[in-house]
Write an enzyme that holds these catalytic residues in place. Sequence first.
Site, PDB file in Angstrom:
ATOM      1  N   CYS A 186       0.918  -1.118   0.162  1.00 34.35           N
ATOM      2  CA  CYS A 186       0.076   0.049  -0.116  1.00 34.35           C
ATOM      3  C   CYS A 186       0.887   1.319  -0.007  1.00 34.35           C
ATOM      4  CB  CYS A 186      -1.086  -0.059   1.301  1.00 34.35           C
ATOM      5  SG  CYS A 186      -2.120   1.286   1.246  1.00 34.35           S
ATOM      6  N   CYS A 244      -0.625   3.959   1.980  1.00 35.58           N
ATOM      7  CA  CYS A 244      -0.491   3.910   3.513  1.00 35.58           C
ATOM      8  C   CYS A 244       0.792   4.087   4.034  1.00 35.58           C
ATOM      9  CB  CYS A 244      -0.951   2.416   3.866  1.00 35.58           C
ATOM     10  SG  CYS A 244      -2.551   1.878   3.226  1.00 35.58           S
ATOM     11  N   ASP A 245       1.917   3.778   3.314  1.00 35.41           N
ATOM     12  CA  ASP A 245       3.120   3.468   3.691  1.00 35.41           C
ATOM     13  C   ASP A 245       4.326   4.433   2.899  1.00 35.41           C
ATOM     14  OD1 ASP A 245       2.515   1.710   5.495  1.00 35.41           O
ATOM     15  OD2 ASP A 245       2.754   0.238   4.183  1.00 35.41           O
TER      16      ASP A 245
END
Length: 326
Positions: free
Chosen positions: A144, A147-148
């Site tokens: 992701c 997300c990261d």
Amino acid sequence: MSVLRCPLCIIGSGPAAYTAAIYAARAELHPILFEGFLANGIAAGGQLTTTTLVENYPGFPEGIQGPELCERFRKQGEHFGTKIISETVERVDFSSRPYKVLSDNTQVEADAVIVATGAIAKRLEFKGSGDPPEGFWNRGISACAVCDGAAPIFRNKDLVVIGGGDSAMEEAIFLTKFGKSVTVIHRRDELRASKVMQSRAKANEKIRFLFSHVVVEAYGDSVLQGIHVRDLKSDRVKDMPCSGLFFAVGHLPATKFLDNQLALDEDGYIKTVPGSTKTNVAGVFACGDVQDKKWRQAVTAAGTGCMAALEAEHYLQTLDNGHLDA
């Protein structure tokens, strides 16, 4: 087998399920929630339990570890009265009300059900791709970018995305905000992404493409330092230093246990009425990543969990009033 009766049963344990539980419990719907036991190979809490620092969930300016955030969700649901069962649902029966939700040891009968079982990011398997200490999952490998991707270990570094569809293009474009370069590796000679997404990615000077190649190994010390890739035409293997590797090869919605009792789309996600969490079965609702193939974020999942609980509450009120508002 123990048999329990309640107005509302919730299946799942991520932000969608726990948010639904919080709202439902506060509405005195006395929900029972099946959080699963290593369902789909993941601990209760879902995909967030496989992440480290979460920096994009509101209310945590310094960030919070994914497993801790899940535990807070869980405690809040319990605090308001949700009964949590740490068992995995094996099958359901939506043919008549009360609906039946069954694990190996427990049968719950409920007038309404919320399905929030999520979707699992597909992870390719090769040497170094797994969990620590042997692998570099969450130590440079992720599924992701949103997300990261903003994490310090990826900033101004050479990054890699594996995939050839729209998601891969979106991930690659997003990562150019943080990385020095992004290489898209695809096993085929051409991309599967839509023409517009291909054009956007190819127009970005930070993105390059490596076709007809596959990753065969990831290496490093405490974090990822590089990968070995194989040319599928020449069979030669070469080294590619990088600090981040992102899988963008799709997700698998956790819907197999439903046995086609709810309408699914071509990819296996639960179909819901646009702008709603209603499924094709009255009194059964779906929220979170099990019905959302586009956004797949903790905060959007939590939002649909709220929607599902409110819609379930309204549905149960119609039953109490002696008529059905489907």
